[in-house]
Design a protein around this motif. Structure first.
Motif, PDB file in Angstrom:
ATOM      1  N   PRO A   1     -10.004   7.041   8.635  1.00 51.49           N
ATOM      2  CA  PRO A   1     -10.316   5.640   8.309  1.00 51.49           C
ATOM      3  C   PRO A   1     -11.280   5.500   7.146  1.00 51.49           C
ATOM      4  O   PRO A   1     -11.315   4.457   6.496  1.00 51.49           O
ATOM      5  CB  PRO A   1     -10.926   5.097   9.610  1.00 51.49           C
TER       6      PRO A   1
ATOM      7  N   GLU B   1       0.847  -1.180   0.000  1.00 46.72           N
ATOM      8  CA  GLU B   1       0.000   0.000   0.000  1.00 46.72           C
ATOM      9  C   GLU B   1       0.890   1.239   0.000  1.00 46.72           C
ATOM     10  O   GLU B   1       1.812   1.346   0.810  1.00 46.72           O
ATOM     11  CB  GLU B   1      -0.896   0.024   1.239  1.00 46.72           C
TER      12      GLU B   1
ATOM     13  N   GLN C   1      -0.875   7.027   0.914  1.00 46.61           N
ATOM     14  CA  GLN C   1      -2.246   6.544   0.986  1.00 46.61           C
ATOM     15  C   GLN C   1      -2.514   5.866   2.330  1.00 46.61           C
ATOM     16  O   GLN C   1      -3.588   6.034   2.925  1.00 46.61           O
ATOM     17  CB  GLN C   1      -2.495   5.575  -0.166  1.00 46.61           C
ATOM     18  N   LYS C   2      -1.543   5.131   2.805  1.00 48.47           N
ATOM     19  CA  LYS C   2      -1.688   4.481   4.108  1.00 48.47           C
ATOM     20  C   LYS C   2      -1.814   5.523   5.214  1.00 48.47           C
ATOM     21  O   LYS C   2      -2.634   5.383   6.132  1.00 48.47           O
ATOM     22  CB  LYS C   2      -0.476   3.580   4.371  1.00 48.47           C
TER      23      LYS C   2
ATOM     24  N   ARG D   1      -5.211   6.955   5.209  1.00 52.03           N
ATOM     25  CA  ARG D   1      -6.192   6.019   5.761  1.00 52.03           C
ATOM     26  C   ARG D   1      -6.135   5.979   7.279  1.00 52.03           C
ATOM     27  O   ARG D   1      -7.165   5.878   7.955  1.00 52.03           O
ATOM     28  CB  ARG D   1      -5.941   4.622   5.181  1.00 52.03           C
TER      29      ARG D   1
ATOM     30  N   ASP E   1     -11.313  -2.397  -1.732  1.00 50.33           N
ATOM     31  CA  ASP E   1     -11.030  -0.988  -1.486  1.00 50.33           C
ATOM     32  C   ASP E   1     -11.701  -0.080  -2.504  1.00 50.33           C
ATOM     33  O   ASP E   1     -11.567   1.128  -2.437  1.00 50.33           O
ATOM     34  CB  ASP E   1      -9.515  -0.735  -1.521  1.00 50.33           C
TER      35      ASP E   1
ATOM     36  N   SER F   1      -9.553   4.620  -0.737  1.00 52.95           N
ATOM     37  CA  SER F   1      -8.273   4.039  -1.168  1.00 52.95           C
ATOM     38  C   SER F   1      -8.365   3.709  -2.645  1.00 52.95           C
ATOM     39  O   SER F   1      -8.356   2.550  -3.056  1.00 52.95           O
ATOM     40  CB  SER F   1      -7.950   2.781  -0.341  1.00 52.95           C
TER      41      SER F   1
END
Length: 644
Positions: A592, A580, A584-585, A588, A604, A596
């Motif tokens: 939450p 990932e 982007q992680k 997230r 996703d 994605s």
């Protein structure tokens, strides 16, 4: 000063130019915007090719290349090989993708490929800024040349050229520009040929001229050293020509508009291939003129006379004043060729800039929604004329600060390499998204500006190759000697009326010396020939690295027709990274519920994206609509823009 026959020839060339503009203006008074800006996409390849040829050969090219061959030798001539190779790449790799999109503004591709209107408008704004400066830069240097022949001052020459160009471009649109360019290409060929023929006769023939230049160290084509710190070599000039060609013919609105104005992909390719032949011929004659003029002054160099080094751009002025004016009509032909070079280059710019202003900024404004096509065409004509007026103003500013304007123009030229890199990213790096491409584009511009600024601050003009003054005191004019009037030409006319604009080479680059340094400053010592290359590579590398951090496209989220075929095949075969993306992680973890979008697992994706992917897998691929809109056979899978 010009004689009566010279004035008649010069006036005739200007009147023909205006007449063509008026003719197309009257004939196309009810033209639609597409007819005005693109000739209805039905123009013949040959005149478009001739327009492309002269649109990229400015007075600086003529004066600069002649001066380069005279003062530094012929190594830069190899640049023409790189130019031709780059144009072949444009014809075979760029046009098959760009032309079917039926664009007016080239930068529609940027928005379509990266789905970023901000990136498109940013690239257009940068292009427009550089173009306005370029027009001012085009008008000023030749006006200093024309002072000696027209009897008019610098400012009247600027105003005359700017108004003539603005009027015929506004009246007739692209058809007037293209057809006047055909006439101007003939004028330029004849004008430069007049110098070559007359000077060759004076030195005893072409073989004699070449032999003299060779003996004095001016003939050099195969300096094969790989040292990147030397000013010119075979490889450096080849790379320079190649990337300059990609920038000029591949990703520049002023030239791609020529290929968009014809009827098919094959015709668009012919425009490029015809232009290659014409460009090589005209540049050959210009370069040869520099060689034969050197042979003429081999034993009495006027540029270093009296111990004061003058700009090598001046040598053609000296020769025309001293020798070409002795034969009625020849000086007039050459002065007409300078006018032709100015008018063709400026008209190309004002026409293309108007296309960008309308397509990228004005077209979608509500105020124009109710306007008829004919009324919009009248507005475009007004914009063309006003663009010419702005060019005149920029050139008038240059009369007060020529060195500053030339340096500012070179700084804006630093975006040429990154612009090539941005389009190459779109064509050959299909996994790169808009944000990553924008990141690479922005940082590569910063990098290029840093390098160019460092060069401007640390470089000095390189010394000319050895010059001779052994026969300057003779009182007769023979094959390779001149009278003492050479000194008076330099010390009176040129010194007082032709101020330096810094030492500018054929394509707007400031000459530099072999001056490597230590540490970070060592970058400034690299040959200016690599500037376009560095900017392009920096954009590609930075965009690719950014995609590893921010996320990437997958084959089901991008339209295949926007990607080069070879790159698409590789893209489809290579598995996407299994991790990932870090940014982007991070997003997230912070939020939450963040989308994605760039991950590769179906869990996703939103339901609409999963449906879109399935539709593609079921074979419901996008197809072209007759109106230039991308439609889907079933549902809208990937939001696509209308391409006008």
């Amino acid at each position: 000063m010009l004689g009566i026959l010279d004035i008649i020839l010069l006036a005739a060339s200007l009147l023909v130019t205006l007449a063509i503009g008026v003719y197309h203006g009257v004939k196309g008074r009810k033209a639609t915007p597409a007819e005005y800006m693109l000739g209805g996409r039905a123009m013949s390849p040959l005149p478009l090719a001739m327009s492309m040829m002269v649109g990229t050969i400015s007075p600086i090219t003529i004066m600069g290349n002649i001066g380069e061959m005279y003062a530094y030798g012929t190594q830069l001539w190899i640049m023409d090989v790189g130019l031709a190779l780059g144009m072949v790449v444009v014809a075979e790799m760029f046009i098959p993708i760009f032309y079917p999109m039926h664009m007016v503004s080239l930068y529609q591709y940027i928005e379509q490929r990266f789905r970023s209107k901000v990136l498109r408008l940013s690239s257009v704004l940068i292009t427009l800024l550089a173009a306005y400066l370029f027009i001012g830069f085009l008008l000023y240097p030749p006006s200093t040349f024309l002072v000696h022949f027209t009897g008019l001052g610098i400012i009247p020459n600027i105003v005359i050229m700017g108004l003539v160009c603005g009027l015929y471009s506004a009246f007739g649109g692209v058809k007037a520009v293209v057809h006047t360019d055909v006439v101007q290409s003939m004028v330029m060929l004849v004008g430069v040929l007049a110098i070559v023929v007359q000077c060759t006769i004076r030195v005893g023939g072409l073989e004699s001229a070449w032999s003299i230049a060779s003996e004095r160290g001016r003939i050099e084509f195969y300096s094969m050293s790989l040292d990147p710190y030397q000013r010119h070599s075979f490889w450096l000039t080849l790379v320079f020509g190649f990337f300059f060609s990609l920038s000029t013919y591949g990703v520049n609105q002023s030239q791609t508009q020529r290929t968009f104005s014809t009827g098919s992909v094959q015709h668009a390719k012919r425009v490029i291939y015809y232009a290659i032949f014409g460009m090589l011929l005209l540049r050959f004659l210009i370069n040869l003129a520099g060689v034969v003029i050197f042979a003429f002054y081999a034993d009495c160099d006027p540029l270093t006379m009296g111990g004061v080094v003058k700009s090598n751009l001046r040598i053609v002025v000296v020769y025309v004043l001293q020798d070409l004016t002795s034969i009625p009509g020849l000086a007039g032909l050459f002065v007409a060729s300078i006018y032709a070079a100015v008018l063709s280059s400026v008209s190309t710019q004002v026409n293309s800039m108007t296309a960008l202003l309308w397509e990228d900024f004005l077209k979608n404004l509500k105020v124009f929604e109710t306007w008829s096509e004919v009324t919009i065409t009248y507005l475009q004509k007004l914009l063309v004329f006003l663009t010419g007026v702005i060019g005149i103003v920029m050139s008038l500013i240059a009369t007060n600060s020529p060195a500053f304007i030339s340096r500012l123009f070179r700084l804006t030229g630093a975006i040429s390499g990154p612009m090539v890199g941005l389009f190459l990213t779109g064509l050959y790096l299909p996994w790169v998204k808009g944000k990553s491409a924008g990141f690479g584009f922005l940082l590569s511009i910063v990098f290029s500006l840093w390098i160019v600024t460092g060069q401007l601050l640390t470089r000095t003009d390189p010394p000319y190759l050895p010059m001779s003054h052994t026969n300057c005191t003779t009182t007769t004019t023979t094959n390779t000697t001149t009278t003492t009037t050479t000194a008076s030409v330099i010390n009176t006319s040129l010194t007082t009326a032709m101020p330096d604009i810094t030492s500018v080479s054929s394509d707007g680059e400031i000459d530099d010396n072999h001056n490597p340094q230590e540490g970070m400053a060592a970058l400034y010592g690299l040959s200016y020939c690599l500037n376009y290359c560095w900017g392009s590579i920096a954009c590609l590398v930075l965009a690719a690295l950014a995609s590893l951090l921010a996320g990437w496209n997958t084959p089901d989220t991008i339209d295949e027709r926007l990607i080069a075929p070879t790159a698409w095949k590789i893209f489809k075969k290579l598995p996407p990274p299994s991790y990932e993306p870090p940014l982007q992680k991070l997003a997230r973890l912070i939020s939450p519920h963040a989308d994605s979008y760039a991950t590769n697992s179906s869990a996703d994706r939103s339901p609409k994206e999963q449906d879109g992917r399935q539709s593609r897998l079921d074979g419901h691929l996008l197809q072209d609509g007759h109106d230039g809109t991308f439609h889907a056979k079933s549902e809208e899978i990937v939001p696509m823009m209308k391409i006008t």
